[in-house]
Design a protein around this motif. Structure first.
Motif, PDB file in Angstrom:
ATOM      1  N   ILE A  37     -11.832  -5.138 -17.130  1.00  0.00           N
ATOM      2  CA  ILE A  37     -10.704  -5.182 -16.202  1.00  0.00           C
ATOM      3  C   ILE A  37      -9.527  -4.484 -16.879  1.00  0.00           C
ATOM      4  O   ILE A  37      -9.118  -4.869 -17.973  1.00  0.00           O
ATOM      5  CB  ILE A  37     -10.311  -6.632 -15.851  1.00  0.00           C
ATOM      6  N   MET A  38      -9.019  -3.444 -16.263  1.00  0.00           N
ATOM      7  CA  MET A  38      -7.855  -2.750 -16.796  1.00  0.00           C
ATOM      8  C   MET A  38      -7.169  -1.995 -15.668  1.00  0.00           C
ATOM      9  O   MET A  38      -7.721  -1.851 -14.573  1.00  0.00           O
ATOM     10  CB  MET A  38      -8.230  -1.803 -17.938  1.00  0.00           C
ATOM     11  N   THR A  39      -5.975  -1.514 -15.932  1.00  0.00           N
ATOM     12  CA  THR A  39      -5.260  -0.742 -14.919  1.00  0.00           C
ATOM     13  C   THR A  39      -5.796   0.693 -14.911  1.00  0.00           C
ATOM     14  O   THR A  39      -6.275   1.184 -15.937  1.00  0.00           O
ATOM     15  CB  THR A  39      -3.756  -0.715 -15.196  1.00  0.00           C
ATOM     16  N   LYS A  53      -1.872  -1.783 -11.563  1.00  0.00           N
ATOM     17  CA  LYS A  53      -2.511  -3.031 -11.147  1.00  0.00           C
ATOM     18  C   LYS A  53      -3.914  -3.110 -11.732  1.00  0.00           C
ATOM     19  O   LYS A  53      -4.711  -2.191 -11.568  1.00  0.00           O
ATOM     20  CB  LYS A  53      -2.577  -3.123  -9.619  1.00  0.00           C
ATOM     21  N   LYS A  54      -4.209  -4.218 -12.395  1.00  0.00           N
ATOM     22  CA  LYS A  54      -5.517  -4.362 -13.030  1.00  0.00           C
ATOM     23  C   LYS A  54      -6.620  -4.459 -11.970  1.00  0.00           C
ATOM     24  O   LYS A  54      -6.429  -5.044 -10.905  1.00  0.00           O
ATOM     25  CB  LYS A  54      -5.544  -5.604 -13.922  1.00  0.00           C
ATOM     26  N   THR A  71       3.096   6.394   0.035  1.00  0.00           N
ATOM     27  CA  THR A  71       4.233   7.045  -0.628  1.00  0.00           C
ATOM     28  C   THR A  71       3.932   7.183  -2.116  1.00  0.00           C
ATOM     29  O   THR A  71       3.043   6.499  -2.661  1.00  0.00           O
ATOM     30  CB  THR A  71       5.517   6.225  -0.444  1.00  0.00           C
ATOM     31  N   GLU A  72       4.699   8.053  -2.780  1.00  0.00           N
ATOM     32  CA  GLU A  72       4.486   8.243  -4.217  1.00  0.00           C
ATOM     33  C   GLU A  72       4.751   6.949  -4.975  1.00  0.00           C
ATOM     34  O   GLU A  72       4.052   6.632  -5.945  1.00  0.00           O
ATOM     35  CB  GLU A  72       5.395   9.354  -4.739  1.00  0.00           C
ATOM     36  N   LYS A  73       5.713   6.166  -4.525  1.00  0.00           N
ATOM     37  CA  LYS A  73       6.024   4.897  -5.180  1.00  0.00           C
ATOM     38  C   LYS A  73       4.835   3.947  -5.086  1.00  0.00           C
ATOM     39  O   LYS A  73       4.476   3.268  -6.056  1.00  0.00           O
ATOM     40  CB  LYS A  73       7.265   4.268  -4.537  1.00  0.00           C
ATOM     41  N   GLU A  74       4.227   3.890  -3.914  1.00  0.00           N
ATOM     42  CA  GLU A  74       3.065   3.012  -3.718  1.00  0.00           C
ATOM     43  C   GLU A  74       1.880   3.486  -4.570  1.00  0.00           C
ATOM     44  O   GLU A  74       1.156   2.666  -5.153  1.00  0.00           O
ATOM     45  CB  GLU A  74       2.663   2.988  -2.242  1.00  0.00           C
ATOM     46  N   ILE A  75       1.709   4.794  -4.630  1.00  0.00           N
ATOM     47  CA  ILE A  75       0.591   5.330  -5.412  1.00  0.00           C
ATOM     48  C   ILE A  75       0.782   5.019  -6.890  1.00  0.00           C
ATOM     49  O   ILE A  75      -0.148   4.566  -7.572  1.00  0.00           O
ATOM     50  CB  ILE A  75       0.468   6.849  -5.191  1.00  0.00           C
ATOM     51  N   ARG A  76       1.991   5.256  -7.400  1.00  0.00           N
ATOM     52  CA  ARG A  76       2.254   4.981  -8.814  1.00  0.00           C
ATOM     53  C   ARG A  76       2.074   3.499  -9.132  1.00  0.00           C
ATOM     54  O   ARG A  76       1.569   3.136 -10.202  1.00  0.00           O
ATOM     55  CB  ARG A  76       3.666   5.436  -9.186  1.00  0.00           C
TER      56      ARG A  76
END
Length: 777
Positions: free
Chosen positions: A416-418, A400-401, A390-395
């Motif tokens: 390490i970065m998002t 997440k780093k 879903t778009e929520k999961e993708i965003r």
């Protein structure tokens, strides 16, 4: 004495000894019979399938397709798992062959596939004094078996190798077997085959290997990982094994003891040049060929049996127009300039100096829209969308780093970065595209789609259409010269000028300003008008000819991007690619004949059969007179206009300029025609430069139009793009073998248009008096 002879005679006549002799010969015969039976069983396929005659005649191997430059260099290869390009025995240096035979198979030239002495020794000492596999047996294993098995299967595999080795010896010459063996070996690090290994570990072709380099590669045959010269952990072992190769060569009389002692003292040196899809020369061009040209060609050119060629497996040879030397110079020029330009951009876009860095003049809402658009266009979004997320999961995944490597001008950084932070990080980097072409043939000699393909995949040569700015103006001038027979010496007033509403489809009146917002009120020749990129002069010419003829000319010049037939295109509002612009400008240098840019000249299959040869696409676009006159106009840009810093020190902002420009001042003294281009807010910087036999286009800008320099000092085309052209041309001129012209552009024999502005024109071609009467001072 007589008694002793008698005893011996009695011993010989003992029945037991006779039985022993009979038993020995029966056992020997049985052993031979069993061996023959095993060979027969193996040949009949009892121990597993055996290769057919056809397979022995044409062993199947995955062959990488090769991209070859116009000067005969390998630009890159296309492969899945095996980066293999075979070479003939004649391309192997003799000392490589000698090292191989001395180390791997001393009696290679005296056996027929199986070394009897070696086999007996291996059995007698259980392999402690060396194995028994000949080069031919090792080839048999590489071609038809692969890795070794264990247990009883290992013995049946060995028997199959013997049978195949004998068959190979009957099928091929000793030299052919050596070449096949070396072409099949995997030296790791994508170096499959001797040619790839030679290029990757030493940066040269096999025929150019020195004896000490050949010995390193032969040493690796025992175990390419354990004796690898590139791995820090195995360098010492690699050196020791190389010296053992020298010892074997001396033992077998290929070198003298003195030569061996001398060679063993040499340090271990390599020139590690990895060949991956993301590294090496012409990476953007290689990807264009793979993903565009070859994909279309393969789809439209099936094999005789209806199947399609496999670019990664079929060993195609793709001959290109790219010159490896010019490509190298172009990439060096891009890196040299962009590294310094980027450093200045970072200085001007610290958080303190620019709170909205790297963007200028945008709101927080607009910035968020930029990041949202970048996320939706990312590979991460595409993959997760295909996975049904879903778009929520993708965003959420963008915050997440994670471990990643990022580009920097000091080298790749592990961090390490998002993913969202990485998007923000890369928005700070300026992008560039550069292409260089021979105008007469259309042969593209250099193609640089960006600064680092591994981290910036988007190709700014052919994918990145951007506003052309003032580099579009020569199309307007050429149209006016053609329709109105104007001369570079004709004059127009630099005053405020409007094209009334609805005259050419424009809803509102169009009243362009000059870049500095001022009007001199003076009469300017067309040559000065283009040299100084005076907008009012271009607007007046557009008012005389109208946008439709200009668009029509642009189409004939090979520009396929959308161009609206409105007056504002005169100042370069259309988005056009570097590829299109170089092709278009090539027409001016080629005396009015458009030649479609050519990248691929020929394609051959692995056997050398020609599958494709290009046919030039040309068309007459304008007369030689119009083309030459337009070139003459653009020579004014380099001599006295926005490109004059090509000639000498540029007094204005000289100190600042030298801080960001490598190699300045350039001091070219040969004829040069060109045009700079700068779009609104310095979002795009262009330079199109020409000499008689080479046309080159350069664009520099941010990924987003909001990413740009605040001032024209750094943001104009003359500062952002022109230096890349200048550095590139300096390098090309330094290489005399390239033959880049320093001559003048060819002048038509019957030139009716006056291009010598030292002569006073008889009259202005336009109705200047009427124009002056309409002015409101």
């Amino acid at each position: 004495m007589a008694k002793s002879a008698k005893n011996k005679k009695e011993v010989k006549e003992q029945p037991g000894f006779r039985r022993y002799i009979i038993w020995f010969w029966r056992s020997f015969a049985a052993g031979v019979g069993i061996l023959i039976l095993l060979f027969l069983l193996a040949s009949w396929g009892v121990f597993g399938p055996m290769p057919t005659f056809e397979e022995l005649e044409n062993p199947k191997t995955n062959l990488a397709s090769e991209l070859i430059s116009s000067d005969g260099k390998t630009l890159g290869k296309y492969y899945l798992s095996e980066n293999r390009t075979p070479v003939a025995f004649s391309d192997l240096p003799q000392h490589l062959v000698d090292a191989l035979v001395a180390t791997e198979d001393e009696r290679y030239y005296s056996h027929s596939g199986i070394d009897a002495r070696g086999t007996i020794r291996a059995f007698a000492f259980l392999g402690r004094r060396g194995g028994a596999s000949t080069i031919t047996q090792q080839l048999a294993k590489l071609l038809f078996h692969g890795t070794s098995t264990k247990g009883w299967r290992r013995y049946t595999q060995k028997i199959k190798e013997w049978v195949i080795a004998i068959r190979l010896e009957r099928q091929y010459t000793k030299n052919e077997i050596i070449a096949m063996y070396l072409n099949k070996q995997d030296f790791i690090f994508n170096a499959v085959g001797i040619r790839s290994a030679s290029r990757i570990y030493f940066g040269k072709e096999p025929k150019d290997l020195k004896i000490e380099e050949a010995a390193v590669l032969v040493a690796m045959l025992k175990n390419p990982r354990q004796y690898n010269p590139h791995r820090e952990i195995s360098k010492k072992k690699s050196l020791m094994r190389r010296n053992q190769v020298f010892k074997q060569m001396e033992k077998n009389d290929y070198i003298s003891k003195e030569e061996k002692d001398s060679l063993q003292q040499l340090p271990l040196k390599i020139n590690f040049s990895p060949e991956t899809h993301d590294e090496g020369l012409a990476t953007y061009f290689r990807e264009y060929v793979r993903n565009s040209f070859m994909k279309n060609w393969i789809r439209n050119n099936p094999k005789e049996d209806g199947s399609f060629y496999n670019l990664s497996l079929d060993g195609l040879k793709i001959y290109t127009t790219i010159d490896s030397r010019m490509q190298q110079y172009a990439e060096e020029a891009v890196i040299e300039h962009m590294k310094q330009l980027q450093a200045e951009f970072f200085v001007q876009n610290t958080a303190k100096r620019n709170p909205t860095a790297p963007f200028v003049g945008v709101t927080n809402e607009e910035i968020q829209n930029i990041y949202n658009r970048a996320m939706r266009q990312s590979e991460r979004w595409r993959v997760m969308k295909e996975q049904g997320k879903t778009e929520k999961e993708i965003r959420a995944s963008f915050t997440k780093k994670t471990d990643m490597t990022i580009f920097s001008w000091k080298g790749t950084i592990d961090t390490i970065m998002t993913p969202l932070d990485s998007i923000k990080y890369y928005k700070h980097f300026l992008r560039t595209g550069m292409m260089s072409m021979e105008p007469r043939t259309g042969h593209v000699k250099a193609w640089v789609g960006g600064t680092d393909y591994k981290h910036f995949k988007y190709d700014q040569v052919i994918q990145g259409a951007r506003q052309a700015g003032s580099t579009f103006k020569p199309f307007v001038y050429a149209t006016a010269i053609d329709q109105l027979h104007l001369s570079p010496c004709d004059s127009l007033p630099d005053v405020y000028h409007c094209i009334e509403a609805n005259k050419y489809g424009n809803v509102e009146a169009w009243c362009p300003k000059n870049s500095n917002g001022e009007y001199s009120g003076e009469m300017k020749t067309l040559k000065n008008g283009l040299a100084e990129s005076t907008n009012t002069i271009t607007a007046r010419l557009m008012d005389e000819v109208g946008p439709a003829p200009v668009v029509n000319l642009a189409r004939k010049l090979g520009i396929t991007s959308d161009i609206l037939e409105v007056p504002s295109i005169a100042l370069g509002t259309p988005d056009i690619t570097v590829y299109e612009m170089v092709g278009a400008y090539g027409t001016f240098a080629n005396q009015g004949v458009y030649v479609k840019p050519v990248m691929i000249t020929r394609i051959e299959d692995k056997n050398g059969t020609v599958l494709f040869e290009y046919v030039p696409e040309t068309r007459d676009v304008m007369s030689r007179e119009v083309a030459y006159t337009t070139v003459n106009l653009m020579q004014g840009v380099a001599d006295a206009g926005s490109g004059r810093r090509l000639r000498h020190d540029f007094a204005q902002n000289e100190t600042v300029y030298k801080e960001i420009i490598t190699g300045y001042p350039y001091k070219f003294d040969n004829p040069i025609a060109g045009k700079t281009g700068t779009t609104q807010n310095q979002s795009d910087g262009w330079f199109m430069g020409m000499v008689p036999n080479l046309v080159t286009g350069v664009w520099v800008g941010g990924e987003d139009r909001a990413t740009h320099f605040k001032s024209i000092t750094y943001g104009q085309g003359a500062s952002m793009s022109l230096p890349i052209w200048a550095l590139y041309m300096q390098k090309c001129y330094a290489d005399a073998e390239l033959g880049v012209s320093k001559e003048d552009f060819e002048k038509p024999e019957e030139l009716t248009i006056n291009v010598d502005c030292t002569k006073k024109p008889e009259k202005d071609k336009l109705n200047i008096d009427k124009d002056l009467d309409d002015l409101d001072f």
